[in-house]
Design a protein around this motif. Structure first.
Motif, PDB file in Angstrom:
ATOM      1  N   ARG A 682      10.281  -2.671  -3.372  1.00 42.25           N
ATOM      2  CA  ARG A 682      10.804  -2.011  -1.784  1.00 42.25           C
ATOM      3  C   ARG A 682      11.134  -3.066  -0.892  1.00 42.25           C
ATOM      4  O   ARG A 682      11.987  -2.851  -0.265  1.00 42.25           O
ATOM      5  CB  ARG A 682       9.427  -1.426  -1.302  1.00 42.25           C
ATOM      6  CG  ARG A 682       9.354  -0.646  -0.042  1.00 42.25           C
ATOM      7  CD  ARG A 682       8.439  -0.503   0.623  1.00 42.25           C
ATOM      8  NE  ARG A 682       8.325   0.266   2.042  1.00 42.25           N
ATOM      9  CZ  ARG A 682       7.909  -0.896   2.859  1.00 42.25           C
ATOM     10  NH1 ARG A 682       6.788  -1.527   2.544  1.00 42.25           N
ATOM     11  NH2 ARG A 682       7.537  -0.970   4.319  1.00 42.25           N
ATOM     12  N   LEU A 683      10.149  -4.132  -1.227  1.00 44.78           N
ATOM     13  CA  LEU A 683      10.344  -5.449  -0.519  1.00 44.78           C
ATOM     14  C   LEU A 683      11.733  -6.166  -0.415  1.00 44.78           C
ATOM     15  O   LEU A 683      12.314  -6.148   0.667  1.00 44.78           O
ATOM     16  CB  LEU A 683       9.440  -6.452  -0.333  1.00 44.78           C
ATOM     17  CG  LEU A 683       7.664  -5.462   0.366  1.00 44.78           C
ATOM     18  CD1 LEU A 683       7.224  -6.611  -0.298  1.00 44.78           C
ATOM     19  CD2 LEU A 683       7.748  -5.176   1.790  1.00 44.78           C
ATOM     20  N   VAL A 684      12.064  -5.967  -1.939  1.00 45.01           N
ATOM     21  CA  VAL A 684      13.639  -7.051  -2.536  1.00 45.01           C
ATOM     22  C   VAL A 684      14.543  -6.210  -1.653  1.00 45.01           C
ATOM     23  O   VAL A 684      16.177  -6.636  -1.151  1.00 45.01           O
ATOM     24  CB  VAL A 684      13.858  -6.732  -3.897  1.00 45.01           C
ATOM     25  CG1 VAL A 684      15.560  -7.165  -4.086  1.00 45.01           C
ATOM     26  CG2 VAL A 684      13.005  -7.711  -4.723  1.00 45.01           C
ATOM     27  N   LYS A 685      14.483  -4.434  -1.738  1.00 44.51           N
ATOM     28  CA  LYS A 685      15.598  -3.941  -1.305  1.00 44.51           C
ATOM     29  C   LYS A 685      15.256  -4.345   0.446  1.00 44.51           C
ATOM     30  O   LYS A 685      16.774  -3.871   0.636  1.00 44.51           O
ATOM     31  CB  LYS A 685      15.319  -2.287  -1.331  1.00 44.51           C
ATOM     32  CG  LYS A 685      15.975  -1.050  -0.865  1.00 44.51           C
ATOM     33  CD  LYS A 685      17.861  -1.753  -1.270  1.00 44.51           C
ATOM     34  CE  LYS A 685      18.620  -0.021  -1.507  1.00 44.51           C
ATOM     35  NZ  LYS A 685      18.431  -0.192   0.294  1.00 44.51           N
ATOM     36  N   LEU A 686      14.457  -4.076   1.323  1.00 39.66           N
ATOM     37  CA  LEU A 686      14.415  -4.563   2.403  1.00 39.66           C
ATOM     38  C   LEU A 686      15.229  -5.893   3.024  1.00 39.66           C
ATOM     39  O   LEU A 686      15.961  -5.560   3.947  1.00 39.66           O
ATOM     40  CB  LEU A 686      12.645  -4.103   3.115  1.00 39.66           C
ATOM     41  CG  LEU A 686      12.403  -3.290   3.307  1.00 39.66           C
ATOM     42  CD1 LEU A 686      11.335  -2.592   3.700  1.00 39.66           C
ATOM     43  CD2 LEU A 686      13.400  -2.016   4.194  1.00 39.66           C
TER      44      LEU A 686
END
Length: 757
Positions: A682-686
């Motif tokens: 999730r954090l990578v996508k953001l």
């Protein structure tokens, strides 16, 4: 020979009294001679030694030969009772006819004045005694009320103990009231009625009967106290108690005063035969009255007992009450038939025998009920342990509460058997004292006590060891949370301990009751060998399971792959493992089918992630964004404590068809790699969205085809610019479409021109 010579003259003396002098002279001659006297003594001693054995053998053989069968005994008893009843009725008729057809001398010998005076004096004694009894009992009423209130609302004692104590105190006061009335009646009969200083026989008969009957009624009031609820031993309503108390008091008064006062007076003043016959009629009348009352209340009492059975919490109590509800009238009728039969066959001692047997029966039943009720209120309630002990030993309280009902059932069964044996002994159907004194009785009681002690010790050992294991497994005991290996091994040890303890206890109990366990052990060995050959798969399961546990391959709660199934190990036994997969399906995998155990929860876990970027993106910039996403993850309160090492960037692992793949590795605590991986994705996508780094996705090219002239067919399309062109307009050229163009049907259905296409 001298004895024979002495016996012959004696027989001759019985036949002919005139031969007495020669017999006496012969005996005198025998006794004067020392030698003949010694021979006579020796012969008498020899015959005395031989005679008892011969007589006993002869009596035993004759008794065995003449002992009738049970049906014949019943027939003889029935015939005897019928004959006695007929004799009594005929005696009544003869006595009554003799009274009315007596001679003038008999009529003149009857002193009417003396009879009238005696009747008046007896009436005054009866009146004074009854009035005095009612006055004293009226004065004692407040005392009974206070005792009843304390029994109902008192504190500090068990309710059953408080009830027994109050009933005993009330009974003592009731007996004291009867005794004072009895003494007062004696004083009135001695000093105020008849001749001063003398107690007449008539007054003595009534006063003795009054004492016995009122004491019996006092005992009945202990069971059916209709006015004082706190002094009632039987758990019935006040209306029921009043009804049965009144009915039993009438029956006792009818039989008691009839047999102890009326019958002796009739025998003394009229005729003994008439008195005996009147006594028989009184017993028959009481029997008929009792039978009518029992049959009249059969259905009502059955319904009341069925209602109590439905409220019972234990199955044994419920079944017993239901059975007694349907058979109580049979027991009551059998009791009254037996009392009538004893009265007719044994008129001399029937009344004391029936009285004491009845009192012993009632006392035994009441004591059994009170003991059972006391045990139910004492140990039958749910056991509550302290919060600290319940926290340290969470399974101790449920285990104790599961043992108590079974122990209570066993104790109630023992109480029931004891009550039945004592009741049968009271009525002469079973010699309890003789049976207990016999070798068989002592052996049975000893073995029963031994088995009971063995079972109690085994239960205590299991309770202690199981509680110790729970103490080791509980994190509240100071040792912290036990490891998964400790939890698994201790759980398996507890199961093995239960099996071993049950086996040893069964063997010891069988040995204690006299069964030779040697053949059983040998048979168990042979059976185990046969099972080992016939169930090789089972043996393989057990052996493999032992090695898996020794090598600590998996524990309860681990996420593993076993036998091609991946999931959480929920239950481990010595033979198989229970796996719950992600969809919730529960699988049982035998250890014999396990070749490899893949455990995802040993020491640490890794999240291995591969992230693809477009070819035109900067690899270094993408790696920087991956590191920033890891820093965000590290700062998270939910997942930051699960990270064991800094982010490991393995670099570019593939130049794929449409993306450049970069691999990273995150080291986490065991079992948390999946949750950490989801949060990191999730954090990578953001981060990628924020930096404008494209994550490639599959593209689709639409081809509409051409005809022979090279023209394309008409298509309803509309050209839309993608967000990528809006972000980087300098990268777009007029002669090539931007990446990410989507072709959507025109809602206006406009026919495009060739330039539009």
């Amino acid at each position: 020979m001298a004895l024979v010579a002495f016996a012959i003259p004696a027989q001759a003396q019985q036949a002919d009294p005139g031969n007495a002098p020669p017999a006496y002279s012969t005996l005198a001659d025998l006794l004067e001679n020392a030698e003949s006297r010694q021979q006579l003594i020796e012969q008498l001693r020899g015959l005395a030694a031989d005679t008892p054995a011969a007589e006993a053998a002869s009596a035993a053989s004759s008794a065995a030969a003449e002992k009738p069968s049970l049906p014949r005994q019943l027939a003889q008893a029935t015939s005897q009772i019928a004959g006695d009843v007929g004799t009594q009725l005929s005696n009544v008729a003869e006595a009554v006819s003799g009274l009315f057809s007596g001679s003038a001398e008999a009529a003149s010998s009857f002193d009417m004045a003396a009879f009238t005076e005696a009747t008046i004096n007896l009436g005054l004694v009866i009146l004074a005694t009854v009035v005095l009894f009612l006055i004293i009992r009226r004065l004692a009423k407040p005392v009974f009320t206070r005792i009843s209130q304390w029994s109902l609302n008192g504190q500090g004692l068990n309710p059953v103990l408080r009830l027994v104590l109050c009933v005993a105190l009330a009974a003592l006061i009731d007996v004291l009231v009867v005794a004072l009335a009895y003494v007062g009646g004696n004083l009135v009969a001695t000093f105020a009625v008849g001749e001063t200083g003398a107690l007449s026989t008539r007054a003595s008969l009534f006063l003795n009967a009054f004492l016995v009957i009122e004491l019996l009624k006092a005992g009945v009031r202990m069971l059916f106290s209709s006015r004082y609820e706190g002094l009632r031993l039987l758990p019935i309503s006040a209306d029921e108690a009043s009804y049965w108390n009144r009915w039993i008091a009438r029956l006792i008064g009818l039989v008691g005063y009839g047999l102890m006062v009326v019958v002796p007076l009739i025998s003394a003043y009229l005729a003994p035969t008439l008195g005996q016959s009147v006594g028989t009629l009184i017993m028959i009348g009481a029997f008929l009255y009792a039978v009518v009352v029992v049959l009249r209340n059969r259905r009502r009492l059955r319904d009341a007992l069925d209602q109590k059975a439905r409220k019972a919490s234990m199955a044994a109590t419920r079944v017993s009450l239901q059975l007694f509800a349907r058979t109580w009238h049979l027991f009551a009728l059998a009791y009254f038939v037996m009392v009538l039969g004893l009265t007719l066959t044994r008129p001399a001692d029937a009344l004391p025998y029936v009285l004491f047997a009845t009192l012993k029966t009632l006392a035994t039943v009441v004591v059994g009920m009170l003991v059972s009720s006391f045990l139910t209120q004492t140990i039958g309630r749910r056991i509550r342990l302290s919060d600290d002990l319940r926290r340290k030993l969470p399974m101790l309280e449920p285990r104790l509460n599961s043992y108590v009902p079974n122990a209570l059932r066993i104790i109630r069964a023992i109480i029931l058997i004891t009550v039945i044996m004592v009741v049968l002994s009271a009525w002469g159907a079973f010699d309890l004292a003789g049976w207990y004194a016999s070798e068989a009785g002592r052996e049975l009681i000893g073995k029963s006590v031994s088995v009971f002690v063995i079972l109690v010790v085994a239960a205590a050992v299991w309770l202690g060891l199981a509680s110790l294991i729970e103490h080791k497994l509980s994190p509240e005991t100071g040792g912290g949370v036990p490891s998964a290996r400790a939890q698994t091994l201790l759980a398996l040890f507890r199961n093995a301990l239960a099996i071993a303890l049950i086996t040893m206890t069964a063997m010891i109990v069988l040995s204690e009751i006299g069964i030779n366990i040697g053949p059983l052990i040998a048979g168990a060995g042979v059976l185990g060998l046969a099972i080992g050959f016939g169930a090789q798969k089972l043996v393989q399961d057990i052996i493999t399971g032992i090695f898996i546990q020794v090598e600590n391959a998996m524990n309860t709660g681990d996420v593993v792959t076993v036998g091609g199934i991946t999931g959480t190990a929920e239950k481990l036994s010595i033979r198989s493992v229970g796996i719950r997969d992600l969809s919730g399906t529960y699988h049982i995998v035998p250890f014999s089918s396990v070749d490899t155990v893949s455990n995802y929860m040993r020491e640490f876990g890794n999240h291995v992630g591969e992230y693809g970027i477009a070819y035109r993106e900067s690899i270094d910039e993408a790696i920087d964004q991956l590191k920033l996403a890891f820093e965000d993850l590290k700062a998270s309160e939910e997942h930051g404590h699960k990270l064991l090492e800094p982010l490991t960037v393995a670099g570019v692992v593939a130049l794929a068809d449409s993306s450049v793949n970069i691999r990273v590795v995150i080291k986490t605590t065991p079992g948390d790699q999946w949750a950490v991986g989801r949060a990191y994705n999730r954090l990578v996508k953001l981060r990628f969205d924020e930096a404008g780094i494209e994550i490639p996705f599959p593209h689709t090219t639409l081809y509409f085809g051409e005809d022979k002239q090279g023209r394309s067919p008409a298509a309803n399309v509309r050209v839309l610019e993608s967000s990528a062109r809006e972000r980087r307009p300098e990268a777009a050229r007029a002669d090539e479409p931007a990446e990410g163009i989507q072709e959507i049907a025109d809602p206006d259905h406009r026919q495009p021109s060739e330039d539009d296409v």
